[in-house]
Design an enzyme around this catalytic site. Structure first.
Site, PDB file in Angstrom:
ATOM      1  N   LYS A  14       0.809  -1.229  -0.099  1.00 21.55           N
ATOM      2  CA  LYS A  14      -0.009  -0.067  -0.104  1.00 21.55           C
ATOM      3  C   LYS A  14       0.667   1.000   0.005  1.00 21.55           C
ATOM      4  CE  LYS A  14      -4.621   0.505   0.534  1.00 21.55           C
ATOM      5  NZ  LYS A  14      -5.530  -0.179  -0.294  1.00 21.55           N
ATOM      6  N   THR A  73      -4.431  -5.088   0.918  1.00 23.01           N
ATOM      7  CA  THR A  73      -3.573  -3.992   1.123  1.00 23.01           C
ATOM      8  C   THR A  73      -4.580  -3.024   2.013  1.00 23.01           C
ATOM      9  OG1 THR A  73      -4.165  -2.863  -0.712  1.00 23.01           O
ATOM     10  CG2 THR A  73      -2.410  -4.368  -0.956  1.00 23.01           C
ATOM     11  N   ASP A  74      -6.023  -3.157   2.054  1.00 16.18           N
ATOM     12  CA  ASP A  74      -6.841  -2.332   2.763  1.00 16.18           C
ATOM     13  C   ASP A  74      -6.497  -2.790   4.194  1.00 16.18           C
ATOM     14  OD1 ASP A  74      -9.009  -0.347   2.822  1.00 16.18           O
ATOM     15  OD2 ASP A  74      -9.994  -1.839   3.920  1.00 16.18           O
ATOM     16  N   PHE A 183      33.152  27.733 -10.855  1.00 13.90           N
ATOM     17  CA  PHE A 183      33.274  26.229 -11.483  1.00 13.90           C
ATOM     18  C   PHE A 183      34.348  26.698 -12.799  1.00 13.90           C
ATOM     19  CE2 PHE A 183      31.807  23.184 -14.679  1.00 13.90           C
ATOM     20  CZ  PHE A 183      32.324  22.026 -14.178  1.00 13.90           C
ATOM     21  N   ILE A 248      30.013  21.512  -7.410  1.00 18.07           N
ATOM     22  CA  ILE A 248      29.225  20.717  -6.333  1.00 18.07           C
ATOM     23  C   ILE A 248      29.622  19.530  -5.804  1.00 18.07           C
ATOM     24  CG2 ILE A 248      26.590  19.663  -6.308  1.00 18.07           C
ATOM     25  CD1 ILE A 248      25.784  21.675  -8.563  1.00 18.07           C
ATOM     26  N   GLN A 249      30.363  18.852  -6.834  1.00 18.32           N
ATOM     27  CA  GLN A 249      30.932  17.693  -6.321  1.00 18.32           C
ATOM     28  C   GLN A 249      31.901  17.681  -5.252  1.00 18.32           C
ATOM     29  OE1 GLN A 249      30.891  18.739  -9.708  1.00 18.32           O
ATOM     30  NE2 GLN A 249      31.127  17.020 -11.180  1.00 18.32           N
ATOM     31  N   ASN A 275      21.998  20.527 -10.195  1.00 23.42           N
ATOM     32  CA  ASN A 275      22.508  21.620 -10.541  1.00 23.42           C
ATOM     33  C   ASN A 275      21.150  22.661 -10.918  1.00 23.42           C
ATOM     34  OD1 ASN A 275      23.802  24.109 -11.033  1.00 23.42           O
ATOM     35  ND2 ASN A 275      25.520  23.123 -12.597  1.00 23.42           N
TER      36      ASN A 275
HETATM   37  O1  LIG Z   1      29.364  22.075 -10.196  1.00 19.92           O
HETATM   38  C1  LIG Z   1      29.269  21.633 -11.180  1.00 19.92           C
HETATM   39  N1  LIG Z   1      29.820  20.566 -11.459  1.00 19.92           N
HETATM   40  C2  LIG Z   1      29.763  19.947 -12.963  1.00 19.92           C
HETATM   41  O2  LIG Z   1      30.187  19.010 -13.133  1.00 19.92           O
HETATM   42  C3  LIG Z   1      29.177  20.958 -13.789  1.00 19.92           C
HETATM   43  N2  LIG Z   1      29.161  21.009 -15.146  1.00 19.92           N
HETATM   44  C4  LIG Z   1      28.446  21.797 -15.531  1.00 19.92           C
HETATM   45  O3  LIG Z   1      28.331  22.367 -16.689  1.00 19.92           O
HETATM   46  N3  LIG Z   1      28.280  22.685 -14.449  1.00 19.92           N
HETATM   47  C5  LIG Z   1      28.901  22.072 -13.480  1.00 19.92           C
HETATM   48  N4  LIG Z   1      28.761  22.578 -12.130  1.00 19.92           N
END
Ligand SMILES: O=c1[nH]c(=O)c2[nH]c(=O)[nH]c2[nH]1
Length: 319
Positions: A14, A73-74, A183, A248-249, A275
């Site tokens: 459910k 499931t009820d 970046f 961001i990585q 992103n």
């Molecule tokens: O933080 C980022 N990582 C990426 O791998 C990436 N690739 C991208 O086009 N912008 C960004 N920004």
């Protein structure tokens, strides 16, 4: 996804079991220095639960239409709601464990259970009285911001279920940092059109997942090791605020190191990020000057990363 020993996928259950429990036991947690969060009244302890089961004896319900072993499931929905009334603890993970253990006992022909819940967040409104502003204990507002969730998988061993997997999460975080992110230095070749950016308004969607060394710490907050999603959120805020991120990585790696350093009771932390960086329309002329941005066009980029205690190395990280 639940499977039989033969490897065949077989489950039913459910979804959207909406459970609004009032006056659950209040949660108290150990404070950490980067978060004002100390706990939760749990006056409203609300969840959207998804529940499914699997068993060898259910095969004939699929192949022959034999419903003799099928718990409707009820009935599952009723079981979940009734058991929620009896839960004496204060955490989402504990509620899910309580329901699973009771279900395994009540229905001995069920071999495996998968249960997941999103917490439905309600926050107290502020009300004024003679001594100033305080949180109402009666009126709450539904929040559509990020929310906590948890998932558990159980396999039968004799009369009881043995926990096979567990994960807690904070989902749908959306954070914008208006300045202090870059970046650059990425591969430049015949396919590159993206300019290097030394100060971009970084908007991320983020889901954070964590597992405990010992899941009992998630089930029983009185052991003093419960990790509330609010503190995870505050650690992520703090890291994002404090650091110049090159990507961001790297940002999610640093948030992960900070989480594992603050919470030795956690075994692993996992990230899924998107992103959603705003598209620049009018570039600011100086730092902290007026800029105008708009929603980015699809497609979007994403990242996934898992860290375990082994990533901390000797002596841990100073994050
Ligand atoms: O933080 C980022 N990582 C990426 O791998 C990436 N690739 C991208 O086009 N912008 C960004 N920004």
């Amino acid at each position: 996804m639940l499977k039989l020993r033969s490897g065949r996928t077989l489950y039913y259950g459910k979804g959207d079991v909406l459970s609004y429990r009032t006056y659950a036991a209040p949660l108290t947690v150990r404070p950490i220095e980067v978060s004002p969060y100390k706990g939760e009244s749990n006056i409203i302890f609300a969840h959207n639960i998804t529940f499914s089961v699997s068993s060898e004896v259910l095969l004939s319900s699929f192949t022959e239409g034999d419903n003799t072993q099928v718990v409707a499931t009820d009935s599952m929905k009723n079981f979940i709601l009734r058991q929620t009334a009896e839960y004496g603890g204060s955490t989402t993970e504990g509620l899910l464990a309580f329901i699973s253990e009771r279900f395994m006992k009540r229905y001995p022909h069920i071999d495996a259970i998968e249960i997941q819940a999103d917490r439905l967040p309600f926050s107290a409104v502020s009300v004024a009285d003679d001594s100033g502003w305080r949180d109402s204990q009666l009126v709450f507002r539904r929040s559509h911001n990020e929310h906590a969730s948890a998932s558990l998988k159980w396999n039968r061993d004799g009369d009881a279920g043995i926990l096979a997997e567990h994960e807690s999460a904070l989902s749908h975080i959306q954070l914008i940092k208006v300045s202090g992110s870059s970046f650059y230095g990425f591969v430049r070749d015949e396919y590159t059109t993206l300019p290097e950016s030394f100060d971009r308004p970084l908007f991320i969607f983020l889901d954070i997942f964590w597992t405990y060394e010992d899941a009992e710490d998630a089930f029983d907050s009185t052991r003093g090791n419960y990790v509330p999603s609010e503190q995870i959120h505050d650690l992520a805020h703090t890291q994002f605020h404090a650091e110049q991120s090159p990507s961001i990585q790297h940002l999610i790696y640093r948030i992960g190191m900070s989480i594992l350093t603050h919470f030795p009771q956690l075994a692993e932390v996992r990230f899924e990020s998107n992103n959603r960086t705003w598209e620049t329309v009018v570039e600011p002329e100086q730092p902290a000057g007026a800029g105008v941005y708009t929603e980015p066009r699809p497609p979007y980029g994403f990242q996934g990363f898992t860290l375990s205690r082994a990533d901390l190395g000797d002596g841990g990280d100073k994050a």
